[in-house]
Scaffold this motif. Sequence first.
Motif, PDB file in Angstrom:
ATOM      1  N   SER A 177       7.255   8.785  -3.954  1.00 44.03           N
ATOM      2  CA  SER A 177       8.143   7.676  -3.606  1.00 44.03           C
ATOM      3  C   SER A 177       8.390   6.753  -4.780  1.00 44.03           C
ATOM      4  O   SER A 177       7.505   6.532  -5.620  1.00 44.03           O
ATOM      5  N   THR A 179       8.836   3.028  -6.400  1.00 47.13           N
ATOM      6  CA  THR A 179       8.157   1.761  -6.115  1.00 47.13           C
ATOM      7  C   THR A 179       9.137   0.599  -5.982  1.00 47.13           C
ATOM      8  O   THR A 179       8.718  -0.551  -5.855  1.00 47.13           O
ATOM      9  N   GLN A 187       8.350   4.537   2.132  1.00 52.56           N
ATOM     10  CA  GLN A 187       7.045   5.186   2.023  1.00 52.56           C
ATOM     11  C   GLN A 187       6.099   4.655   3.116  1.00 52.56           C
ATOM     12  O   GLN A 187       5.447   5.425   3.822  1.00 52.56           O
ATOM     13  N   THR A 206       3.621   8.156  -6.483  1.00 51.95           N
ATOM     14  CA  THR A 206       4.695   7.182  -6.698  1.00 51.95           C
ATOM     15  C   THR A 206       5.183   7.236  -8.142  1.00 51.95           C
ATOM     16  O   THR A 206       4.528   7.799  -9.023  1.00 51.95           O
TER      17      THR A 206
END
Length: 391
Positions: A177, A179, A187, A206
């Motif tokens: 994912s 940030t 997320q 991430t």
Amino acid sequence: MPIRLSRRLLLAACGALGLAAGLSAAAVPLRAEAPIRIGTFLAVTGPASFLGDPELKTLQMYVEKINADGGVLGRPLQLVHYDTGGDPNKAVTFVKRLIDQDQVDVIIGGTSSGESLAVMPLMERAEMPFISFAGSKKIVEPVQKWTFKTPHTDTMACEKIFEDMKARGFTRIAMISGTDGFGASMQAECKGVAGTHGIEILADETYGPKDTDMTAQLTKIRNTAGVQAVLNPGFGQGPAIVTKNYRQLQITAPLYQSHGVASKQFIELAGAAAEGVRLPAAALLVADKLPEDDPQKAVVVGYMEAYEGKHGAGSVSTFGGHAYDGLMLITDAMTRAGTTDRAAVRDALEQTQGYMGTAGEVNFSADDHLGLTLAAFRMLEIKDGDWVLAE
């Protein structure tokens, strides 16, 4: 009492451009009255520009069209716009300016979730009707009195993806994912609902918004035993990099993206690596592929033809559609309220029922400032460099 807009009324109002908010399509000369000022703040430049640019182009195009057709309440619309570059701090500065200096009547916009969430307290204090174009569930849950939004939430995207995964027999997955505000929010939402859908997350990686290589994170995912599919919440260039790195590492598990990349630009950025990627999105991306009896087809085809007629074949995206819906919803609320009084417009907006837009059918209420159901999402797949309805 809520007013339900009939499909016949909506389509009659559309004209050639698919206006679906009950506006008069008759060309009525505008009286010499003060314009209705529509404030907007969008990420037209910066990493989220592929979202914000079509949003601004859509607003400009339809403000011009509405004015040519007689305006709203006999008054012309005036768009007051600031480019945030995707920076939430700039968004706050510009929204203060829109409210205090520009004295706009309403505000629509907020390309990213971070921008929208940052300005919501300002909107609530100013008692300013606000329609966000961003995805985060936090924008409308819990409901804030003056804030609404047009795109499906990140939670809905998670649920649509998990439904598709389960149908294909995938229950053990990995996530990678972004940030950024949208990526982090989705997320968290996906992790929150995974268990209720029987999904087990075996790896959770991430990457930052400025990262240019995600090979290290994807190698960890590749080396995690049992992963059957991978989900990448994020927007901007990050998901395209993830997709390219994914193919370079020859990961065979199916890759899912989010509605945060629902535009042709993602396919162009990811190139051949995008083949087979699935994601949930509005029907707009497959407007011409919808069955003739689909209740959304007239609206999405109308918008697609208008936008691509002005900006070129293949230029349409769901993000411009979010702006279209926002403008149509707010101007329809003004029309039904018979005034630009903020409180009256807010009340009329909340009473909207049966609006068929590019995102789906919208039914607002005091408890629901999104008004969309999961059925409004379509699961799409990239085949031969184009979007198709997933089978």
